[in-house]
Write a protein that holds these residues in place. Structure first.
Motif, mmCIF file in Angstrom:
data_model
loop_
_atom_site.group_PDB
_atom_site.id
_atom_site.type_symbol
_atom_site.label_atom_id
_atom_site.label_comp_id
_atom_site.label_asym_id
_atom_site.label_seq_id
_atom_site.Cartn_x
_atom_site.Cartn_y
_atom_site.Cartn_z
ATOM 1 N N GLY A 44 0.826 -1.197 0.000
ATOM 2 C CA GLY A 44 0.000 0.000 0.000
ATOM 3 C C GLY A 44 0.858 1.243 0.000
ATOM 4 O O GLY A 44 2.073 1.179 -0.182
ATOM 5 N N GLY A 45 0.213 2.366 0.231
ATOM 6 C CA GLY A 45 0.920 3.634 0.272
ATOM 7 C C GLY A 45 -0.022 4.776 0.005
ATOM 8 O O GLY A 45 -1.245 4.600 -0.001
ATOM 9 N N ALA A 46 0.555 5.954 -0.248
ATOM 10 C CA ALA A 46 -0.272 7.133 -0.482
ATOM 11 C C ALA A 46 0.517 8.200 -1.224
ATOM 12 O O ALA A 46 1.755 8.161 -1.279
ATOM 13 N N ALA A 47 -0.225 9.148 -1.774
ATOM 14 C CA ALA A 47 0.354 10.315 -2.442
ATOM 15 C C ALA A 47 -0.340 11.562 -1.915
ATOM 16 O O ALA A 47 -1.564 11.587 -1.776
ATOM 17 N N ILE A 48 0.466 12.588 -1.618
ATOM 18 C CA ILE A 48 -0.023 13.818 -1.015
ATOM 19 C C ILE A 48 0.556 14.997 -1.793
ATOM 20 O O ILE A 48 1.717 14.968 -2.198
ATOM 21 N N SER A 49 -0.246 16.021 -1.982
ATOM 22 C CA SER A 49 0.257 17.274 -2.535
ATOM 23 C C SER A 49 -0.386 18.400 -1.740
ATOM 24 O O SER A 49 -1.256 18.163 -0.908
ATOM 25 N N GLY A 50 0.044 19.611 -1.990
ATOM 26 C CA GLY A 50 -0.587 20.717 -1.286
ATOM 27 C C GLY A 50 0.229 21.979 -1.318
ATOM 28 O O GLY A 50 1.148 22.133 -2.127
ATOM 29 N N ARG A 51 -0.137 22.868 -0.392
ATOM 30 C CA ARG A 51 0.493 24.176 -0.331
ATOM 31 C C ARG A 51 0.611 24.587 1.130
ATOM 32 O O ARG A 51 -0.315 24.387 1.917
ATOM 33 N N PRO B 240 2.277 -8.364 8.021
ATOM 34 C CA PRO B 240 1.877 -8.031 9.391
ATOM 35 C C PRO B 240 1.111 -6.712 9.501
ATOM 36 O O PRO B 240 0.799 -6.269 10.595
ATOM 37 N N SER B 241 0.794 -6.103 8.386
ATOM 38 C CA SER B 241 0.212 -4.764 8.379
ATOM 39 C C SER B 241 -1.281 -4.744 8.631
ATOM 40 O O SER B 241 -1.996 -5.694 8.336
ATOM 41 N N GLY B 242 -1.734 -3.583 9.125
ATOM 42 C CA GLY B 242 -3.160 -3.313 9.246
ATOM 43 C C GLY B 242 -3.680 -2.802 7.915
ATOM 44 O O GLY B 242 -2.944 -2.718 6.924
ATOM 45 N N THR B 243 -4.914 -2.396 7.887
ATOM 46 C CA THR B 243 -5.538 -1.970 6.635
ATOM 47 C C THR B 243 -4.790 -0.828 5.961
ATOM 48 O O THR B 243 -4.536 -0.868 4.759
ATOM 49 N N TRP B 244 -4.417 0.185 6.710
ATOM 50 C CA TRP B 244 -3.804 1.373 6.115
ATOM 51 C C TRP B 244 -2.372 1.609 6.598
ATOM 52 O O TRP B 244 -1.898 2.747 6.609
ATOM 53 N N SER B 245 -1.660 0.578 6.973
ATOM 54 C CA SER B 245 -0.319 0.758 7.559
ATOM 55 C C SER B 245 0.641 1.533 6.668
ATOM 56 O O SER B 245 1.323 2.451 7.130
ATOM 57 N N ASP B 246 0.720 1.172 5.397
ATOM 58 C CA ASP B 246 1.660 1.869 4.507
ATOM 59 C C ASP B 246 1.238 3.307 4.256
ATOM 60 O O ASP B 246 2.078 4.211 4.178
ATOM 61 N N ALA B 247 -0.050 3.573 4.139
ATOM 62 C CA ALA B 247 -0.525 4.951 3.966
ATOM 63 C C ALA B 247 -0.189 5.774 5.212
ATOM 64 O O ALA B 247 0.282 6.914 5.104
ATOM 65 N N GLU B 248 -0.409 5.202 6.394
ATOM 66 C CA GLU B 248 -0.096 5.917 7.628
ATOM 67 C C GLU B 248 1.402 6.172 7.750
ATOM 68 O O GLU B 248 1.818 7.220 8.239
ATOM 69 N N GLN B 249 2.209 5.231 7.287
ATOM 70 C CA GLN B 249 3.658 5.434 7.293
ATOM 71 C C GLN B 249 4.027 6.574 6.341
ATOM 72 O O GLN B 249 4.894 7.391 6.640
ATOM 73 N N THR B 250 3.340 6.658 5.216
ATOM 74 C CA THR B 250 3.554 7.756 4.276
ATOM 75 C C THR B 250 3.246 9.089 4.949
ATOM 76 O O THR B 250 3.999 10.050 4.817
ATOM 77 N N PHE B 251 2.136 9.152 5.683
ATOM 78 C CA PHE B 251 1.748 10.390 6.363
ATOM 79 C C PHE B 251 2.810 10.810 7.375
ATOM 80 O O PHE B 251 3.164 11.985 7.460
ATOM 81 N N ASP B 252 3.300 9.845 8.153
ATOM 82 C CA ASP B 252 4.311 10.155 9.164
ATOM 83 C C ASP B 252 5.602 10.649 8.520
ATOM 84 O O ASP B 252 6.227 11.597 9.008
#
Length: 158
Positions: free
Chosen positions: A102-109, A134-146
């Motif tokens: 999993g994972g995520a993409a973020i953009s902004g200002r 061993p991950s939860g549903t959104w583990s990789d996305a949450e790691q991306t946020f951190d």
């Protein structure tokens, strides 16, 4: 007797400088993620956006450079490690035992207190399936946020 009231301290100009306001962090959804809301479920996507907001707020609050900043983020995409409740509801044969990267993409200002504005973006998706089981549903996305929040707080060029 050495009792000093806050009023007396303020009257003599000895009070600490006023605390700066914490940054304002808003999160909206990008078009790619909006298309996935029905698939993932509104509850999961809303919770994910709130997790991003809290991660950024927590790290930004530790950074004086981001005092009084306005941070406007777009959660462009997110991929879960495990099926969401909505996905399992829509596909009865799907199991929470299923997993993937999993994972995520973020953009902004980011607009700083002095009016300076800069664009930010960050994306991270796990590439090794061995880390997913061993991950939860959104583990990789949450790691991306951190990771994003940490870089933002350190004023790295994103």
């Amino acid at each position: 007797m050495r009792i000093v009231t806050l009023a007396a301290i303020a009257a003599f100009g000895l009070a600490a400088p006023a605390l700066a306001a914490e940054p304002q962090v808003t999160v909206t959804y990008g078009p790619k993620l909006e298309k996935k809301i029905d698939e993932y479920g509104v509850r999961d996507v809303d919770r994910l956006a709130e997790d991003l907001r809290r991660s950024v707020l927590k790290e930004a609050a530790r950074t004086p450079a981001l005092d009084d900043a306005r941070i406007e983020l777009v959660l462009e995409d997110a991929v879960p490690n495990r099926p969401t409740f909505q996905q399992m509801s829509d596909k009865p044969g799907l199991s929470y035992e299923s997993f993937g990267v999993g994972g995520a993409a973020i953009s902004g200002r980011v607009t700083l207190a002095d009016g300076t504005t800069r664009s930010v973006s960050y994306r991270w998706y796990e590439t090794d399936i061995r880390w997913a089981w061993p991950s939860g549903t959104w583990s990789d996305a949450e790691q991306t946020f951190d990771r994003f929040a940490s870089r933002l707080a350190r004023n790295k060029d994103l």
